[in-house]
Design a protein around this motif. Structure first.
Motif, mmCIF file in Angstrom:
data_model
loop_
_atom_site.group_PDB
_atom_site.id
_atom_site.type_symbol
_atom_site.label_atom_id
_atom_site.label_comp_id
_atom_site.label_asym_id
_atom_site.label_seq_id
_atom_site.Cartn_x
_atom_site.Cartn_y
_atom_site.Cartn_z
ATOM 1 N N MET A 198 0.819 -1.195 0.000
ATOM 2 C CA MET A 198 0.000 0.000 0.000
ATOM 3 C C MET A 198 0.860 1.255 0.000
ATOM 4 O O MET A 198 0.394 2.312 -0.342
ATOM 5 N N GLY A 199 2.078 1.124 0.424
ATOM 6 C CA GLY A 199 3.063 2.178 0.249
ATOM 7 C C GLY A 199 2.794 3.490 0.947
ATOM 8 O O GLY A 199 2.329 3.532 2.065
ATOM 9 N N SER A 200 3.101 4.567 0.238
ATOM 10 C CA SER A 200 3.173 5.887 0.842
ATOM 11 C C SER A 200 1.845 6.438 1.344
ATOM 12 O O SER A 200 1.841 7.402 2.100
ATOM 13 N N VAL A 201 0.736 5.871 0.955
ATOM 14 C CA VAL A 201 -0.542 6.374 1.473
ATOM 15 C C VAL A 201 -0.619 6.176 2.988
ATOM 16 O O VAL A 201 -1.330 6.895 3.680
ATOM 17 N N TRP A 202 0.166 5.251 3.521
ATOM 18 C CA TRP A 202 0.148 4.943 4.944
ATOM 19 C C TRP A 202 1.315 5.576 5.699
ATOM 20 O O TRP A 202 1.608 5.190 6.828
ATOM 21 N N MET A 203 1.995 6.545 5.073
ATOM 22 C CA MET A 203 3.119 7.220 5.731
ATOM 23 C C MET A 203 2.996 8.725 5.531
ATOM 24 O O MET A 203 2.519 9.179 4.496
ATOM 25 N N TYR A 204 3.418 9.489 6.536
ATOM 26 C CA TYR A 204 3.440 10.944 6.396
ATOM 27 C C TYR A 204 4.507 11.325 5.380
ATOM 28 O O TYR A 204 5.593 10.738 5.365
ATOM 29 N N ALA A 205 4.198 12.291 4.533
ATOM 30 C CA ALA A 205 5.181 12.791 3.577
ATOM 31 C C ALA A 205 6.336 13.438 4.345
ATOM 32 O O ALA A 205 6.104 14.087 5.372
ATOM 33 N N PRO A 206 7.572 13.259 3.874
ATOM 34 C CA PRO A 206 8.723 13.823 4.596
ATOM 35 C C PRO A 206 8.614 15.333 4.818
ATOM 36 O O PRO A 206 9.043 15.836 5.855
ATOM 37 N N GLU A 207 8.017 16.050 3.876
ATOM 38 C CA GLU A 207 7.922 17.513 4.010
ATOM 39 C C GLU A 207 6.950 17.952 5.110
ATOM 40 O O GLU A 207 6.948 19.106 5.512
ATOM 41 N N ILE A 208 6.148 17.026 5.615
ATOM 42 C CA ILE A 208 5.244 17.345 6.721
ATOM 43 C C ILE A 208 6.054 17.620 7.982
ATOM 44 O O ILE A 208 5.674 18.421 8.826
ATOM 45 N N GLY A 209 7.187 16.926 8.122
ATOM 46 C CA GLY A 209 8.044 17.123 9.282
ATOM 47 C C GLY A 209 7.445 16.587 10.568
ATOM 48 O O GLY A 209 7.730 17.068 11.651
ATOM 49 N N TYR A 210 6.594 15.570 10.428
ATOM 50 C CA TYR A 210 5.930 15.010 11.608
ATOM 51 C C TYR A 210 6.782 13.919 12.224
ATOM 52 O O TYR A 210 7.183 12.979 11.560
ATOM 53 N N GLY A 211 7.016 14.036 13.531
ATOM 54 C CA GLY A 211 7.699 12.984 14.272
ATOM 55 C C GLY A 211 6.663 12.117 14.967
ATOM 56 O O GLY A 211 5.747 12.632 15.585
ATOM 57 N N GLN A 248 -4.797 7.769 16.892
ATOM 58 C CA GLN A 248 -3.824 7.720 15.809
ATOM 59 C C GLN A 248 -3.012 6.441 15.914
ATOM 60 O O GLN A 248 -2.868 5.871 16.993
ATOM 61 N N GLN A 249 -2.521 6.011 14.775
ATOM 62 C CA GLN A 249 -1.660 4.830 14.703
ATOM 63 C C GLN A 249 -0.346 5.276 14.069
ATOM 64 O O GLN A 249 -0.352 5.843 12.985
ATOM 65 N N ASP A 250 0.741 5.037 14.749
ATOM 66 C CA ASP A 250 2.040 5.456 14.236
ATOM 67 C C ASP A 250 2.950 4.284 13.925
ATOM 68 O O ASP A 250 4.168 4.443 13.837
ATOM 69 N N GLN A 251 2.384 3.119 13.739
ATOM 70 C CA GLN A 251 3.179 1.956 13.331
ATOM 71 C C GLN A 251 3.750 2.233 11.943
ATOM 72 O O GLN A 251 3.019 2.593 11.027
ATOM 73 N N PRO A 252 5.062 2.107 11.762
ATOM 74 C CA PRO A 252 5.673 2.389 10.458
ATOM 75 C C PRO A 252 4.976 1.640 9.317
ATOM 76 O O PRO A 252 4.700 0.450 9.430
ATOM 77 N N GLY A 253 4.658 2.384 8.265
ATOM 78 C CA GLY A 253 4.011 1.805 7.100
ATOM 79 C C GLY A 253 2.514 1.615 7.256
ATOM 80 O O GLY A 253 1.840 1.133 6.349
ATOM 81 N N MET A 254 1.959 2.001 8.404
ATOM 82 C CA MET A 254 0.528 1.838 8.642
ATOM 83 C C MET A 254 -0.026 3.038 9.430
ATOM 84 O O MET A 254 -0.982 2.934 10.176
ATOM 85 N N GLN A 255 0.598 4.205 9.239
ATOM 86 C CA GLN A 255 0.208 5.394 9.988
ATOM 87 C C GLN A 255 -1.136 5.928 9.481
ATOM 88 O O GLN A 255 -1.350 6.050 8.271
ATOM 89 N N HIS A 256 -2.013 6.233 10.430
ATOM 90 C CA HIS A 256 -3.308 6.800 10.072
ATOM 91 C C HIS A 256 -3.923 7.500 11.271
ATOM 92 O O HIS A 256 -3.465 7.350 12.399
ATOM 93 N N VAL A 274 -9.440 1.125 1.843
ATOM 94 C CA VAL A 274 -9.231 2.512 2.252
ATOM 95 C C VAL A 274 -8.031 3.106 1.507
ATOM 96 O O VAL A 274 -8.097 4.208 0.965
ATOM 97 N N GLY A 275 -6.925 2.356 1.483
ATOM 98 C CA GLY A 275 -5.733 2.830 0.781
ATOM 99 C C GLY A 275 -5.999 3.074 -0.689
ATOM 100 O O GLY A 275 -5.611 4.107 -1.240
ATOM 101 N N ASP A 276 -6.687 2.138 -1.337
ATOM 102 C CA ASP A 276 -7.013 2.297 -2.764
ATOM 103 C C ASP A 276 -7.888 3.523 -2.991
ATOM 104 O O ASP A 276 -7.701 4.259 -3.957
ATOM 105 N N TYR A 277 -8.856 3.753 -2.103
ATOM 106 C CA TYR A 277 -9.744 4.914 -2.242
ATOM 107 C C TYR A 277 -8.945 6.203 -2.181
ATOM 108 O O TYR A 277 -9.075 7.067 -3.049
ATOM 109 N N TYR A 278 -8.105 6.353 -1.165
ATOM 110 C CA TYR A 278 -7.348 7.599 -1.036
ATOM 111 C C TYR A 278 -6.306 7.762 -2.132
ATOM 112 O O TYR A 278 -6.052 8.874 -2.596
ATOM 113 N N LEU A 279 -5.729 6.647 -2.598
ATOM 114 C CA LEU A 279 -4.807 6.738 -3.742
ATOM 115 C C LEU A 279 -5.539 7.191 -5.003
ATOM 116 O O LEU A 279 -4.990 7.952 -5.807
#
Length: 115
Positions: A1-14, A37-45, A106-111
């Motif tokens: 599902m890739g990047s849809v489940w991760m914050y973009a680097p330019e967001i600067g979110y820790g 919120q869920q901050d598990q790497p690759g599954m953030q939402h 959900v990932g497909d919808y947002y993509l």
């Protein structure tokens, strides 16, 4: 599902910072506030409580839909419009976050909104 489940680097979110309680805004208005919120790497939402706007329902928004985080104002900005979020796959319970079929939908919808 890739990047849809991760914050973009330019967001600067820790991932160490809680966004719970932050107001969530689409370009065309407020949609609610971050309930969980869920901050598990690759599954953030985020799970957003839409309050009365959407009849008390919650929506799951992948981190890739987030376009900005203002920690001072406690606001999260997302790319989809209110109508697009309203049309997203229905979120009912936290058990769905463990269902690969639901998450894939959900990932497909947002993509699909990116094109």
């Amino acid at each position: 599902m890739g990047s849809v489940w991760m914050y973009a680097p330019e967001i600067g979110y820790g991932a160490r910072q809680s966004l719970v309680g932050f107001t969530v805004e689409a370009a065309d208005g407020v949609i609610g506030h971050v309930d969980r919120q869920q901050d598990q790497p690759g599954m953030q939402h985020l799970v957003v409580d839409t309050g009365v706007w959407k009849f008390g329902r919650s929506v799951l928004i992948p981190a890739g839909a987030v376009t900005g985080i203002d920690t001072e104002a406690q606001k999260v900005r997302v790319a989809p419009s209110r109508e697009e979020i309203k049309a997203a796959p229905r979120f009912a319970t936290d058990s769905e976050t463990a269902d690969p079929g639901y998450l894939s939908g959900v990932g497909d919808y947002y993509l699909s909104l990116r094109s």
